[in-house]
Design a protein around this motif. Structure first.
Motif, PDB file in Angstrom:
ATOM      1  N   VAL A 177       0.833  -1.209   0.000  1.00  0.00           N
ATOM      2  CA  VAL A 177       0.000   0.000   0.000  1.00  0.00           C
ATOM      3  C   VAL A 177       0.863   1.253   0.000  1.00  0.00           C
ATOM      4  O   VAL A 177       0.504   2.268  -0.620  1.00  0.00           O
ATOM      5  CB  VAL A 177      -0.998   0.011   1.178  1.00  0.00           C
ATOM      6  N   ARG A 178       2.009   1.195   0.643  1.00  0.00           N
ATOM      7  CA  ARG A 178       2.915   2.356   0.628  1.00  0.00           C
ATOM      8  C   ARG A 178       3.482   2.589  -0.769  1.00  0.00           C
ATOM      9  O   ARG A 178       3.628   3.736  -1.204  1.00  0.00           O
ATOM     10  CB  ARG A 178       4.049   2.133   1.628  1.00  0.00           C
ATOM     11  N   GLU A 179       3.828   1.512  -1.468  1.00  0.00           N
ATOM     12  CA  GLU A 179       4.386   1.656  -2.812  1.00  0.00           C
ATOM     13  C   GLU A 179       3.346   2.161  -3.798  1.00  0.00           C
ATOM     14  O   GLU A 179       3.649   2.967  -4.685  1.00  0.00           O
ATOM     15  CB  GLU A 179       4.948   0.305  -3.278  1.00  0.00           C
ATOM     16  N   ARG A 180       2.110   1.704  -3.632  1.00  0.00           N
ATOM     17  CA  ARG A 180       1.065   2.064  -4.589  1.00  0.00           C
ATOM     18  C   ARG A 180       0.504   3.456  -4.338  1.00  0.00           C
ATOM     19  O   ARG A 180      -0.011   4.085  -5.265  1.00  0.00           O
ATOM     20  CB  ARG A 180      -0.057   1.026  -4.531  1.00  0.00           C
ATOM     21  N   HIS A 181       0.595   3.929  -3.116  1.00  0.00           N
ATOM     22  CA  HIS A 181       0.077   5.261  -2.802  1.00  0.00           C
ATOM     23  C   HIS A 181       0.893   5.835  -1.645  1.00  0.00           C
ATOM     24  O   HIS A 181       0.526   5.686  -0.472  1.00  0.00           O
ATOM     25  CB  HIS A 181      -1.410   5.191  -2.438  1.00  0.00           C
ATOM     26  N   PRO A 182       2.035   6.493  -1.936  1.00  0.00           N
ATOM     27  CA  PRO A 182       2.962   6.940  -0.895  1.00  0.00           C
ATOM     28  C   PRO A 182       2.365   7.806   0.221  1.00  0.00           C
ATOM     29  O   PRO A 182       2.904   7.774   1.338  1.00  0.00           O
ATOM     30  CB  PRO A 182       4.026   7.715  -1.695  1.00  0.00           C
ATOM     31  N   PRO A 183       1.294   8.581  -0.003  1.00  0.00           N
ATOM     32  CA  PRO A 183       0.763   9.357   1.129  1.00  0.00           C
ATOM     33  C   PRO A 183       0.170   8.513   2.263  1.00  0.00           C
ATOM     34  O   PRO A 183      -0.178   9.051   3.316  1.00  0.00           O
ATOM     35  CB  PRO A 183      -0.333  10.212   0.475  1.00  0.00           C
ATOM     36  N   VAL A 184       0.049   7.213   2.056  1.00  0.00           N
ATOM     37  CA  VAL A 184      -0.530   6.341   3.078  1.00  0.00           C
ATOM     38  C   VAL A 184       0.276   6.421   4.373  1.00  0.00           C
ATOM     39  O   VAL A 184       1.503   6.521   4.356  1.00  0.00           O
ATOM     40  CB  VAL A 184      -0.568   4.885   2.573  1.00  0.00           C
ATOM     41  N   LEU A 185      -0.447   6.368   5.483  1.00  0.00           N
ATOM     42  CA  LEU A 185       0.176   6.320   6.800  1.00  0.00           C
ATOM     43  C   LEU A 185      -0.163   4.988   7.465  1.00  0.00           C
ATOM     44  O   LEU A 185      -1.281   4.465   7.313  1.00  0.00           O
ATOM     45  CB  LEU A 185      -0.327   7.465   7.679  1.00  0.00           C
ATOM     46  N   ILE A 186       0.792   4.449   8.240  1.00  0.00           N
ATOM     47  CA  ILE A 186       0.581   3.227   9.026  1.00  0.00           C
ATOM     48  C   ILE A 186       0.858   3.573  10.485  1.00  0.00           C
ATOM     49  O   ILE A 186       1.983   3.427  10.971  1.00  0.00           O
ATOM     50  CB  ILE A 186       1.495   2.066   8.576  1.00  0.00           C
ATOM     51  N   PRO A 187      -0.131   4.062  11.222  1.00  0.00           N
ATOM     52  CA  PRO A 187       0.110   4.447  12.613  1.00  0.00           C
ATOM     53  C   PRO A 187       0.586   3.264  13.451  1.00  0.00           C
ATOM     54  O   PRO A 187       0.068   2.154  13.339  1.00  0.00           O
ATOM     55  CB  PRO A 187      -1.279   4.912  13.085  1.00  0.00           C
ATOM     56  N   GLY A 188       1.606   3.519  14.264  1.00  0.00           N
ATOM     57  CA  GLY A 188       2.136   2.495  15.147  1.00  0.00           C
ATOM     58  C   GLY A 188       3.178   1.601  14.520  1.00  0.00           C
ATOM     59  O   GLY A 188       3.728   0.719  15.192  1.00  0.00           O
ATOM     60  N   ALA A 189       3.505   1.802  13.242  1.00  0.00           N
ATOM     61  CA  ALA A 189       4.421   0.894  12.543  1.00  0.00           C
ATOM     62  C   ALA A 189       5.820   0.908  13.133  1.00  0.00           C
ATOM     63  O   ALA A 189       6.567  -0.077  12.996  1.00  0.00           O
ATOM     64  CB  ALA A 189       4.480   1.244  11.060  1.00  0.00           C
ATOM     65  N   ALA A 190       6.191   1.987  13.810  1.00  0.00           N
ATOM     66  CA  ALA A 190       7.537   2.072  14.389  1.00  0.00           C
ATOM     67  C   ALA A 190       7.623   1.442  15.774  1.00  0.00           C
ATOM     68  O   ALA A 190       8.711   1.341  16.341  1.00  0.00           O
ATOM     69  CB  ALA A 190       7.981   3.537  14.462  1.00  0.00           C
ATOM     70  N   ALA A 191       6.488   1.026  16.325  1.00  0.00           N
ATOM     71  CA  ALA A 191       6.449   0.433  17.660  1.00  0.00           C
ATOM     72  C   ALA A 191       6.339  -1.080  17.551  1.00  0.00           C
ATOM     73  O   ALA A 191       5.990  -1.617  16.493  1.00  0.00           O
ATOM     74  CB  ALA A 191       5.256   0.985  18.438  1.00  0.00           C
ATOM     75  N   PRO A 192       6.626  -1.791  18.631  1.00  0.00           N
ATOM     76  CA  PRO A 192       6.340  -3.238  18.625  1.00  0.00           C
ATOM     77  C   PRO A 192       4.852  -3.455  18.392  1.00  0.00           C
ATOM     78  O   PRO A 192       4.013  -2.771  18.976  1.00  0.00           O
ATOM     79  CB  PRO A 192       6.755  -3.679  20.034  1.00  0.00           C
ATOM     80  N   ARG A 193       4.532  -4.417  17.508  1.00  0.00           N
ATOM     81  CA  ARG A 193       3.119  -4.677  17.208  1.00  0.00           C
ATOM     82  C   ARG A 193       2.849  -6.170  17.193  1.00  0.00           C
ATOM     83  O   ARG A 193       3.740  -6.963  16.926  1.00  0.00           O
ATOM     84  CB  ARG A 193       2.733  -4.089  15.838  1.00  0.00           C
ATOM     85  N   VAL A 194       1.611  -6.508  17.449  1.00  0.00           N
ATOM     86  CA  VAL A 194       1.179  -7.881  17.288  1.00  0.00           C
ATOM     87  C   VAL A 194       1.158  -8.206  15.797  1.00  0.00           C
ATOM     88  O   VAL A 194       0.980  -7.314  14.960  1.00  0.00           O
ATOM     89  CB  VAL A 194      -0.199  -8.077  17.956  1.00  0.00           C
ATOM     90  N   ALA A 195       1.356  -9.479  15.461  1.00  0.00           N
ATOM     91  CA  ALA A 195       1.640  -9.841  14.070  1.00  0.00           C
ATOM     92  C   ALA A 195       0.484  -9.657  13.108  1.00  0.00           C
ATOM     93  O   ALA A 195       0.697  -9.529  11.906  1.00  0.00           O
ATOM     94  CB  ALA A 195       2.108 -11.299  14.016  1.00  0.00           C
ATOM     95  N   ASN A 196      -0.744  -9.627  13.596  1.00  0.00           N
ATOM     96  CA  ASN A 196      -1.886  -9.767  12.675  1.00  0.00           C
ATOM     97  C   ASN A 196      -2.579  -8.463  12.320  1.00  0.00           C
ATOM     98  O   ASN A 196      -3.549  -8.488  11.557  1.00  0.00           O
ATOM     99  CB  ASN A 196      -2.928 -10.699  13.289  1.00  0.00           C
ATOM    100  N   THR A 197      -2.139  -7.330  12.854  1.00  0.00           N
ATOM    101  CA  THR A 197      -2.938  -6.101  12.776  1.00  0.00           C
ATOM    102  C   THR A 197      -2.231  -5.004  12.008  1.00  0.00           C
ATOM    103  O   THR A 197      -1.047  -4.729  12.235  1.00  0.00           O
ATOM    104  CB  THR A 197      -3.270  -5.588  14.200  1.00  0.00           C
ATOM    105  N   SER A 198      -2.985  -4.356  11.121  1.00  0.00           N
ATOM    106  CA  SER A 198      -2.472  -3.214  10.375  1.00  0.00           C
ATOM    107  C   SER A 198      -3.529  -2.119  10.320  1.00  0.00           C
ATOM    108  O   SER A 198      -4.677  -2.364   9.955  1.00  0.00           O
ATOM    109  CB  SER A 198      -2.089  -3.629   8.954  1.00  0.00           C
TER     110      SER A 198
END
Length: 368
Positions: free
Chosen positions: A264-285
């Motif tokens: 999704v980032r490659e197809r539309h660079p303005p996309v944001l993924i909140p929390g991506a820099a923190a430890p996350r559970v494997a199944n959630t985006s």
């Protein structure tokens, strides 16, 4: 075309092990509080499940009180503050069942990655000599951000506080050991791990003076009056055992999640993924598509027979800006453009491809 289910954080499909356990329990009549053989058989279903749920979070079976839901367990935990003269602190990104159960609570802020501001927590704990009950969600249901539970427990205990954690989104998705975490109270929910809806549990450290919300009977060691939901509890136990056995497989979902986010980032660079820099559970985006309100995205996905959500499913079907994302510093407009994709144990690469096909059509309408 069959539907694609990517809303596992709202509820998971019923596991076959849970279904089998429920059917077995329903084949037997008996009140688990009765002392005759029928009642003892019903009691056995309940106590076997208590052992299975306890094993999932590393506690003794006696520490488990079965409830009607995770929401009920959260309410019971927070009610202890009033019963024991404690003030309440809650994380700013908590589930509504915590925030609305303690409307007067002081909210602990989070940083831009969704992690609890530890310095702020220390200040808030120290500002008043009255001990606190602090409620911090182990894994956020919208972003998947994992809180540093051991560190938070140490900070709370240093000030004489109790730590409650809503672990509904953590159990079955990452290893949970209540003793290692240092939590005093823990909330669980059956349907998040492939058990039936309408069953939860409050886990309490033996030193916590638990008090009932529901009175009028001796069930659950007088901690929750009312005849136990034997079949539901049996299903909860079977789901807990299956979830514990499948922890390693669940961790592998991170590869699918990361492939989705990279695309999704490659197809539309303005996309944001909140929390991506923190430890996350494997199944959630959590995916923010600027300029496209979440309700419009959900309608488009639904027409494509793809089920995703705009955050928590506990708001009567209403779509509004996420309080979680606003607490993380996103403005109301961006927070209103977020969807949540949550995977499960049978999610596949083909599911990711199908999601991306639908998502790309939505993103293509946004001017660059």
């Amino acid at each position: 075309m069959t539907g694609l289910y990517l809303d596992w954080n709202a509820t998971a499909p019923l596991r076959p092990q849970a279904r089998a356990a429920m059917l077995a329990a329903m084949d037997h009549v008996g009140n688990p509080s009765s002392i005759h053989a029928f009642g003892r058989r019903a009691r056995r279903f309940v106590e076997d499940a208590r052992e299975q749920v306890a094993a999932l979070v590393g506690v003794n079976p006696a520490d488990i009180t079965f409830t009607g839901s995770g929401t009920e367990a959260n309410n019971q935990a927070l009610a202890l503050a009033a019963a024991h003269g404690r003030r309440i602190l809650v994380g700013a990104t908590e589930h509504a069942s915590v925030l609305e159960a303690a409307p007067g609570a002081v909210q602990v802020p989070v940083d831009g990655d969704g992690l609890v501001d530890r310095a702020a927590l220390v200040r808030l704990l120290a500002v008043d000599p009255k001990p606190a009950l602090v409620s911090i969600q182990a894994v956020n249901s919208e972003t998947g951000v994992v809180q540093p539970m051991v560190e938070l427990a140490n900070l709370v205990h240093d000030q004489g506080g109790w730590l409650h954690s809503d672990a509904v989104q953590a159990a079955g998705r990452l290893p949970v050991d209540m003793g290692d975490w240092g939590a005093d109270l823990l909330t669980l929910s059956a349907h998040k791990i492939g058990g039936p809806q309408g069953v939860g549990a409050l886990v309490a450290h033996p030193g916590i003076p638990l008090a009932p919300l529901l009175k009028g009977g001796g069930q659950e060691r007088r901690m929750r009056a009312g005849t136990e939901n034997v079949a539901g509890i049996a299903g909860f136990g079977a789901a807990a055992a299956a979830a514990l056995a499948g922890l390693d497989d669940y961790a592998g979902l991170a590869q699918l999640r990361d492939r989705l986010e990279t695309a999704v980032r490659e197809r539309h660079p303005p996309v944001l993924i909140p929390g991506a820099a923190a430890p996350r559970v494997a199944n959630t985006s959590c995916i923010v598509l600027p300029g496209v309100p979440a309700n419009g995205q959900l309608m488009a996905f639904d027409l494509a027979r793809v089920a995703v959500s705009a955050g928590s499913a506990c708001s009567s079907g209403k779509v509004k800006s996420s309080h979680v994302l606003m607490a993380m510093g996103l403005g109301e407009e961006l927070a209103g453009c977020a969807i949540r994709v949550s995977l499960g144990w049978d999610s596949t690469g083909a599911d990711i491809d199908r999601f991306l096909e639908s998502w790309s059509r939505i993103a293509a309408r946004v001017p660059r």
